[in-house]
Design a protein around this motif. Structure first.
Motif, PDB file in Angstrom:
ATOM      1  N   GLN B  56      53.883  48.799  33.833  1.00  0.00           N
ATOM      2  CA  GLN B  56      53.406  47.472  33.434  1.00  0.00           C
ATOM      3  C   GLN B  56      52.032  47.242  34.081  1.00  0.00           C
ATOM      4  O   GLN B  56      51.763  47.694  35.204  1.00  0.00           O
ATOM      5  N   ARG B  57      51.162  46.561  33.357  1.00  0.00           N
ATOM      6  CA  ARG B  57      49.785  46.345  33.852  1.00  0.00           C
ATOM      7  C   ARG B  57      49.741  45.036  34.648  1.00  0.00           C
ATOM      8  O   ARG B  57      50.038  43.959  34.109  1.00  0.00           O
ATOM      9  N   LEU B  58      49.410  45.090  35.902  1.00  0.00           N
ATOM     10  CA  LEU B  58      49.346  43.865  36.732  1.00  0.00           C
ATOM     11  C   LEU B  58      47.872  43.559  37.014  1.00  0.00           C
ATOM     12  O   LEU B  58      47.117  44.449  37.425  1.00  0.00           O
ATOM     13  N   VAL B  59      47.506  42.296  36.746  1.00  0.00           N
ATOM     14  CA  VAL B  59      46.094  41.925  36.996  1.00  0.00           C
ATOM     15  C   VAL B  59      46.088  40.858  38.097  1.00  0.00           C
ATOM     16  O   VAL B  59      46.771  39.837  37.982  1.00  0.00           O
ATOM     17  N   SER B  60      45.396  41.093  39.176  1.00  0.00           N
ATOM     18  CA  SER B  60      45.483  40.131  40.306  1.00  0.00           C
ATOM     19  C   SER B  60      44.709  38.854  39.962  1.00  0.00           C
ATOM     20  O   SER B  60      43.977  38.793  38.987  1.00  0.00           O
ATOM     21  N   ALA B  61      44.878  37.876  40.816  1.00  0.00           N
ATOM     22  CA  ALA B  61      44.529  36.468  40.477  1.00  0.00           C
ATOM     23  C   ALA B  61      43.079  36.310  40.063  1.00  0.00           C
ATOM     24  O   ALA B  61      42.771  36.101  38.896  1.00  0.00           O
ATOM     25  N   LEU B 119      34.560  45.206  43.939  1.00  0.00           N
ATOM     26  CA  LEU B 119      34.160  43.870  44.435  1.00  0.00           C
ATOM     27  C   LEU B 119      34.869  42.774  43.666  1.00  0.00           C
ATOM     28  O   LEU B 119      35.190  41.710  44.198  1.00  0.00           O
ATOM     29  N   ALA B 121      37.722  42.245  42.512  1.00  0.00           N
ATOM     30  CA  ALA B 121      39.037  41.717  42.894  1.00  0.00           C
ATOM     31  C   ALA B 121      38.899  40.749  44.073  1.00  0.00           C
ATOM     32  O   ALA B 121      39.751  39.894  44.277  1.00  0.00           O
ATOM     33  N   GLY B 122      37.804  40.875  44.817  1.00  0.00           N
ATOM     34  CA  GLY B 122      37.592  39.891  45.869  1.00  0.00           C
ATOM     35  C   GLY B 122      38.396  40.175  47.128  1.00  0.00           C
ATOM     36  O   GLY B 122      38.430  39.373  48.046  1.00  0.00           O
ATOM     37  N   THR B 123      39.029  41.354  47.180  1.00  0.00           N
ATOM     38  CA  THR B 123      39.776  41.624  48.426  1.00  0.00           C
ATOM     39  C   THR B 123      38.834  42.284  49.429  1.00  0.00           C
ATOM     40  O   THR B 123      37.783  42.818  49.061  1.00  0.00           O
ATOM     41  N   ALA B 124      39.225  42.252  50.662  1.00  0.00           N
ATOM     42  CA  ALA B 124      38.388  42.847  51.726  1.00  0.00           C
ATOM     43  C   ALA B 124      38.267  44.342  51.485  1.00  0.00           C
ATOM     44  O   ALA B 124      37.194  44.927  51.604  1.00  0.00           O
ATOM     45  N   PHE B 125      39.369  44.963  51.063  1.00  0.00           N
ATOM     46  CA  PHE B 125      39.335  46.439  50.894  1.00  0.00           C
ATOM     47  C   PHE B 125      38.380  46.820  49.766  1.00  0.00           C
ATOM     48  O   PHE B 125      37.532  47.710  49.906  1.00  0.00           O
ATOM     49  N   GLY B 127      35.833  45.207  48.681  1.00  0.00           N
ATOM     50  CA  GLY B 127      34.450  45.049  49.139  1.00  0.00           C
ATOM     51  C   GLY B 127      34.044  46.192  50.049  1.00  0.00           C
ATOM     52  O   GLY B 127      32.968  46.796  49.881  1.00  0.00           O
ATOM     53  N   GLU B 218      43.424  47.809  43.590  1.00  0.00           N
ATOM     54  CA  GLU B 218      43.995  46.667  42.853  1.00  0.00           C
ATOM     55  C   GLU B 218      44.550  47.082  41.493  1.00  0.00           C
ATOM     56  O   GLU B 218      45.133  46.289  40.791  1.00  0.00           O
TER      57      GLU B 218
END
Lengths: 219, 315, 200, 491
Positions: B56-61, B119, B121-125, B127, B218
């Motif tokens: 299943q394809r999950l897309v983060s917020a 970038l 996804a905006g997560t620290a990792f 970036g 992500e």
């Protein structure tokens, strides 16, 4: 008017003009300087008269009395009125001392003779040989304007410059055409009148005619 | 742009897509064997891809359109480069379409989009991975350009087919100093760009060290499959480029099917050998500190620069 | 607000796809300056670009279409094989720390920090980090402020000194016009003497 | 045709007389611009005549109008119209704010008309002695105009102007007399020895050594009056203290008169001495002017003095073009004179308005001009754009022509120096102008908020700029005249 008589008279008058310009630099008292310059004006007029008579130019003879009156009496009179209206003491103040200005004046005279060698060589008649004196007097006039602190002395310097040029005019070309001659005389008169007018204005606005006060317009 | 040309290109793309995961599987197998493990079968990467495609394809917020576009761009650029690079024949249909610079910049397009996706996804990792990837690319990019310039100067043209055929024509240039220096420079850049060991540990998930993995953290499902496939494809393409530009023997110079078959075999052998060498080397060296990598890439830039100067003086 | 950005990027893309549009006017411009023009640098038959100097061809149009086709193909493959619906809005991976705040994102400074550290002896960045510790114990950090400022080399080494020289020259030149009439008369007198000497 | 030239000379004199009699009243005030327009008309008529028939003598041979004179008459008429139209609004504001009395306004009106009459004599007189007398008359008249405001600074400015001016003009007279002497001793009719036309004929027979000294004096004398460095020191003081319309008139055309006289003498000198001598003098003067102007503009604090130094710069450029001497350079010089005249007169008139608005002549006392007073700010900005040599104004065309002429005449190094110095001037002016035009906080307005709203008040600015731009876009209207005038003075 014999030729030798003419040459002697001419050299005498021209000599008087040169000597008066040196004494004007040398003198200390303001009023005597004015009288010396008046004498110089008269001498210039005499030169015109002598040349006029010698070369039978009625026009020149007619002009010489006007020159004498203008440069001998009217202009110095104006300068005297400018001096009298001021109460300050009548001493000559100068940037460089008297011996230095005399030395500079002699240097300028040498320069005048050196630069006009070609002009004199063009037609070596007695009048033309006296042209360097006219130019020397002019240069000394400029020197006086450049080194004197007082407004009145600068006017005298300008007057000497014009006397020098008038002398050159009479010697070189026995006068320029009448219209131009009158134009020049009128302009010199006007310039002198305005200079005298400005001197009184400076005295009222600056309290004295010492030109070192005139330093407000700078960059 | 004859029809047969397009056919050859598509064949070439299909071939590379098929080979890429198998090749990576082989490299993992070699590493396992050297480390005394049996290791997963060679076809394991294909199995992973099939599994991921089914997920299943999950897309983060807070992700934007770049997040969903990046995988497509990556796989497309890798595939297009696979079509252009002369694996099978020097006179492939796309010879006039893309030259060496086009190839390099298509790969660069992929890298840029990958870091943008990291970038996005905006997560620290994400970036962190993106900034490290860009640092490495910023230093590796000049090397690639200078190395290619050295190659195209000696062969007089920047078209891949022309370079390969000129090396074929006079084999002595293959061994000439400028091509050796250019090969070394490009080899280092390949390791840097495809994220192999000295620069980035492909199998590691330790936050401090990972660069490529951090950017695709992500992703899930089909997107992740595409990204993995694209990574494998880029590896094969780089190796293919290295192989055919510097060791071109065996490549077909015409388009007959027989020659193509022979060429395919030859290129497969060459790529496998190169992959094996990389795998063996990876076992014996440790990962460089991130701020030691620029020195490595600076060394490769000097090599490339020497290649150019040499090519000017000797040519 | 993005209109400007979009417009400019649009122009870049358009130029990338069809550079020959500009080739011809540019060439006409260069022919004016003699010595530079050496025939048409870029020749094209609509699709393929041919550089006159080196024997290399390029076709940006075909590359772009190829890319698009490949992307659509990949999309088709992915969409066909998708089994369940995409679920959106799940929290991103935070390595166990579920609350992802905007402050944890990478900023421009942090993004460029590794590259700046690589090129630090060129850029000479001024870095100041101040850490606020918790009042109770020094081990726990309350807030860290990291500020990095790189001075523009050209402005700092070239333009500012140049402006300083110009200002000093301007202030020095003020003395020419300091207001004293005797200085001006000295200029006139010396120029008169020099002209007389020159034209002797 | 003689009557037409006489008309040109008489009109300003009549207007001067009327103003003297009736004083500065609304109807006499508007006479001055009308006389300016008539002068332009006369200039055009004479130009057409001269282009068809050739130079014409008038007034018994004393006056001679050739292509150059006609061009100059048009320039005088144009600048006179602009400045006198603005003077009407300027004096109305001054009378309203009590800055001047009706008596002084009357003197002002008379003197301006006398200056214009004298300038017309300068450009039409054939006898170089008369030219000198006319230039001296403009000096004397403008000295009194500079003293119009009767405060400490304007007295100081007039004194410096008259003393330095007298020395400069006396040097020129000495040179003229020596030229007259040399020409009398070169054979030929002694009666018209000082007429320019006859001088040009007998130029080859003039004695070179004697002539070199006299030409040197003449160049120095008229150079002082034109404001060429290093004898330019009176110019910034005078232009900054004179009332705005007077400064506009002086910067626009009075300094151009001395340059005109210099060009006349240069023709004779080039024929007699060859181009080398005068060229070296003018190149030295031009470079001095450019460097002095640039050095003094960089950290300038007073916007009127900034424009004054811009005048020194443009006079330097015109001298440079004259030094080059080729027909292209000469037409560039004349075009530059016209462009500079128009743009400078508008710029200085605008400073008049700025002074009324802000009450200070300091650059840092003026902020946000475009916001507070869009018309004046816009006009001031456009005139500076023109003076900086930016399109569409004519100064760009002339500067490009000067550069091309200089390069083709082998004066490459001079052009190089000139361009670099002009770059410095460009940046200096832009920096100072931007401070004034934009800029944040607006200092409190000390002077009453009197500014021109009437159409007639704004007309001169717009007409001046449009004219400068029109010539810049296509010099068709005056091209034949400009070319003919250039040939008169070119080598």
């Amino acid at each position: 008017m014999t030729q030798t008589g003419f040459v002697q008279l001419l050299d005498l008058a021209a000599g008087v003009v040169l000597v008066t310009s040196f004494t004007a630099l040398w003198l200390r008292r303001l009023s005597t300087v004015v009288r010396v310059v008046a004498l110089q004006g008269v001498a210039v007029g005499l030169v015109a008269l002598v040349i006029g008579i010698h070369s039978h130019e009625t026009e020149l003879v007619a002009i010489s009395p006007i020159v004498v009156i203008l440069r001998g009496i009217v202009l110095p009179g104006m300068i005297n009125r400018a001096i009298r209206s001021g109460a300050e003491h009548r001493e000559v103040e100068s940037l460089i001392n008297i011996p230095a200005s005399l030395l500079a004046a002699s240097g300028l005279t040498l320069l005048a003779y050196a630069t006009t060698r070609a002009v004199v060589a063009l037609s070596p008649s007695p009048q033309v040989q006296a042209i360097p004196i006219g130019i020397a007097v002019g240069l000394i006039g400029v020197l006086m304007v450049a080194t004197r602190r007082k407004a009145v002395l600068q006017i005298i310097g300008v007057l000497m410059l014009d006397n020098g040029i008038a002398l050159v005019t009479f010697l070189a070309t026995s006068g320029v055409p009448l219209a131009v001659e009158l134009g020049i005389a009128f302009d010199v008169l006007l310039a002198m009148f305005i200079l005298q007018l400005l001197t009184t204005r400076i005295r009222t606005k600056f309290g004295g005619t010492d030109l070192d006060q005139l330093r407000e317009l700078h960059d | 742009m004859s029809v047969s040309g397009i056919a050859v290109a598509l064949l070439q793309v299909a071939l590379t897509i098929a080979v890429a995961p198998v090749l990576v599987g082989l490299m993992r197998k070699i590493r396992a064997r050297l480390e005394g493990r049996i290791g997963p079968p060679i076809s394991q990467p294909w199995r992973d891809l099939r599994k991921l495609l089914g997920k299943q394809r999950l897309v983060s917020a807070n992700t934007g359109w770049v997040f969903s576009l990046a995988p497509l761009v990556l796989i497309a650029s890798a595939a297009l480069v696979a079509a252009i690079v002369p694996f099978l024949s020097t006179r492939s249909a796309l010879d006039q379409v893309g030259d060496l610079f086009a190839v390099v910049y298509l790969l660069l397009l992929g890298t840029v989009f990958l870091s943008l996706a990291g970038l996005d996804a905006g997560t620290a990792f994400g970036g962190m991975g993106a900034s490290r990837a860009m640092t490495i690319t910023a230093i590796a990019e000049p090397t690639v350009l200078v190395a290619i310039f050295a190659l195209s100067v000696s062969s007089g043209s920047s078209n891949l087919g022309a370079i390969v055929s000129s090396t074929l024509a006079n084999p002595s240039t293959a061994a000439s100093p400028q091509s050796l220096l250019a090969f070394a420079a490009l080899a280092v850049v390949t390791i840097a760009e495809t994220g192999r060991l000295p620069v980035d540990n492909p199998s590691a998930h330790l936050e401090l060290t990972m660069i490529h993995e951090a950017m695709i953290l992500e992703y899930s499902g089909p997107d992740l499959a595409l990204l993995e496939l694209a990574a494998h494809l880029r590896l094969v393409v780089f190796l293919g480029l290295l192989a055919n530009l510097f060791v071109p023997w065996g490549i077909a110079t015409t388009v007959q099917p027989l020659h193509l078959l022979g060429a395919a075999a030859a290129v497969l052998v060459k790529i496998t050998v190169l992959a094996a060498i990389i795998a063996v080397v990876e076992v014996f060296i440790a990962k460089l500190r991130l701020f030691r990598v620029p020195e490595l890439l600076a060394a490769s830039f000097v090599l490339a620069f020497l290649a150019v100067t040499v090519s000017f003086f000797l040519a | 607000m993005q209109a400007g950005l979009v417009a400019l990027s649009g122009v870049c893309v358009a130029l990338a796809l069809a550079p020959t549009v500009l080739a011809e006017p540019l060439e006409r411009a260069t022919t004016v300056v003699s010595g530079i023009a050496d025939g048409a640098p870029i020749t094209t038959d609509g699709v393929y670009l041919q550089l006159s100097g080196i024997q290399a061809g390029l076709s940006p149009l075909l590359l772009a279409t190829g890319l698009a086709v490949m992307m659509i193909a990949a999309l088709a493959v992915v969409r066909r094989s998708r089994v369940r619906r995409t679920t959106r809005g799940i929290p991103a991976w935070g390595c166990g720390r579920t609350v992802q705040t905007a402050r944890m994102e990478y900023t421009a400074t942090s993004f460029a920090e590794p590259l700046q550290r690589v090129f630090d002896d060129v850029l000479h960045p001024e870095i100041d980090v101040d850490v606020d510790h918790h009042t109770e114990s020094r081990h726990y950090v309350q807030a860290i402020r990291y500020r990095l400022h790189t001075r523009d080399a050209f402005e700092h080494r070239l333009y500012l000194p140049l402006l300083a020289v110009a200002r000093r020259w301007g202030d020095g030149a003020r003395r020419i016009q300091n207001g004293s009439i005797h200085r001006y008369l000295a200029y006139s007198l010396f120029t008169l003497i020099i002209v007389l000497l020159v034209s002797r | 045709m003689g009557a037409v030239t006489a008309l040109a000379l008489l009109i300003p004199a009549i207007v001067a007389a009327l103003v003297a009699i009736f004083g500065w009243r609304p109807f006499t005030a508007w006479l001055a611009p009308v006389s300016g327009l008539v002068i332009i008309g006369v200039g055009v008529v004479l130009a057409v005549h001269v282009l068809d028939v050739g130079p014409l003598a008038a007034f018994g041979g004393q006056l001679r109008v050739d292509a150059l004179s006609a061009l100059m008459i048009i320039l005088i008429g144009a600048v006179a119209t602009i400045t006198t139209t603005y003077a009407v609004a300027y004096l109305r504001t001054e009378l309203a704010t009590g800055a001047t009395t009706p008596k002084r306004a009357r003197i002002y009106g008379v003197l301006v008309q006398l200056t214009i009459a004298a300038m017309l004599v300068v450009v039409t007189a054939d006898n170089l002695g008369v030219v000198w007398v006319a230039v001296e008359t403009t000096t004397v008249a403008t000295v009194l105009l500079v003293g119009h405001r009767r405060d400490r600074n304007s007295v100081e400015a007039s004194w410096k102007y008259l003393v330095l001016g007298s020395i400069g003009i006396a040097t020129a007279l000495m040179g003229t007399v020596l030229v007259y002497f040399v020409s009398r001793h070169s054979g030929g009719d002694p009666s018209n020895a000082l007429n320019w036309s006859s001088l040009v004929e007998r130029a080859p027979r003039l004695d070179p050594d004697a002539l070199r000294v006299s030409i040197g004096l003449v160049v120095l004398g008229y150079g002082t009056k034109a404001g060429l460095a290093p004898v330019h020191s009176w110019l910034p003081d005078v232009y900054s203290q004179a009332p705005a319309p007077v400064a506009a008139l002086m910067a626009g055309v009075v300094s151009a008169m001395s340059m005109y006289a210099l060009l006349r003498f240069k023709v004779v000198a080039d024929l007699a001495l060859g181009a080398g001598f005068v060229r070296s003098l003018l190149v030295a003067a031009a470079l001095f002017s450019l460097v002095a102007a640039a050095s003094l503009m960089v950290t300038q604090r007073d916007y009127k003095r900034l424009l004054a130094y811009s005048s020194v710069e443009h006079m330097g450029l015109i001298a440079l073009a004259a030094a080059i001497g080729s027909p292209l350079a000469m037409s560039a010089a004349l075009l530059h004179m016209i462009g500079n005249g128009l743009a400078k007169s508008v710029a200085f008139s605008a400073t008049g308005e700025i002074l009324f608005l802000t009450g200070t002549t300091r650059i840092d006392g003026v902020r946000g001009l475009l916001r507070r007073q869009p018309f004046v700010g816009g006009v001031f900005a456009l005139s500076l754009v023109a003076l900086l040599g930016l399109p569409p104004f004519s100064l760009l065309a002339s500067e490009v022509a000067i550069v091309r002429a200089g390069l083709s005449e082998g004066l490459g190094w001079v052009i190089a120096i000139a361009i670099t110095v002009m770059l410095v001037i460009f940046t200096a002016v832009v920096v100072h102008a931007l401070d004034m035009l934009t800029g944040g906080e607006v200092p409190p307005v000390s002077a009453p908020d009197v500014h021109i709203t009437s159409l007639t008040g704004r007309a001169p600015f717009v007409v001046g700029l449009v004219a400068a731009a029109a010539i810049g876009v296509s010099i068709w209207p005056i091209e034949r005249l400009l070319h003919a005038a250039a040939l008169v003075v070119a080598r």
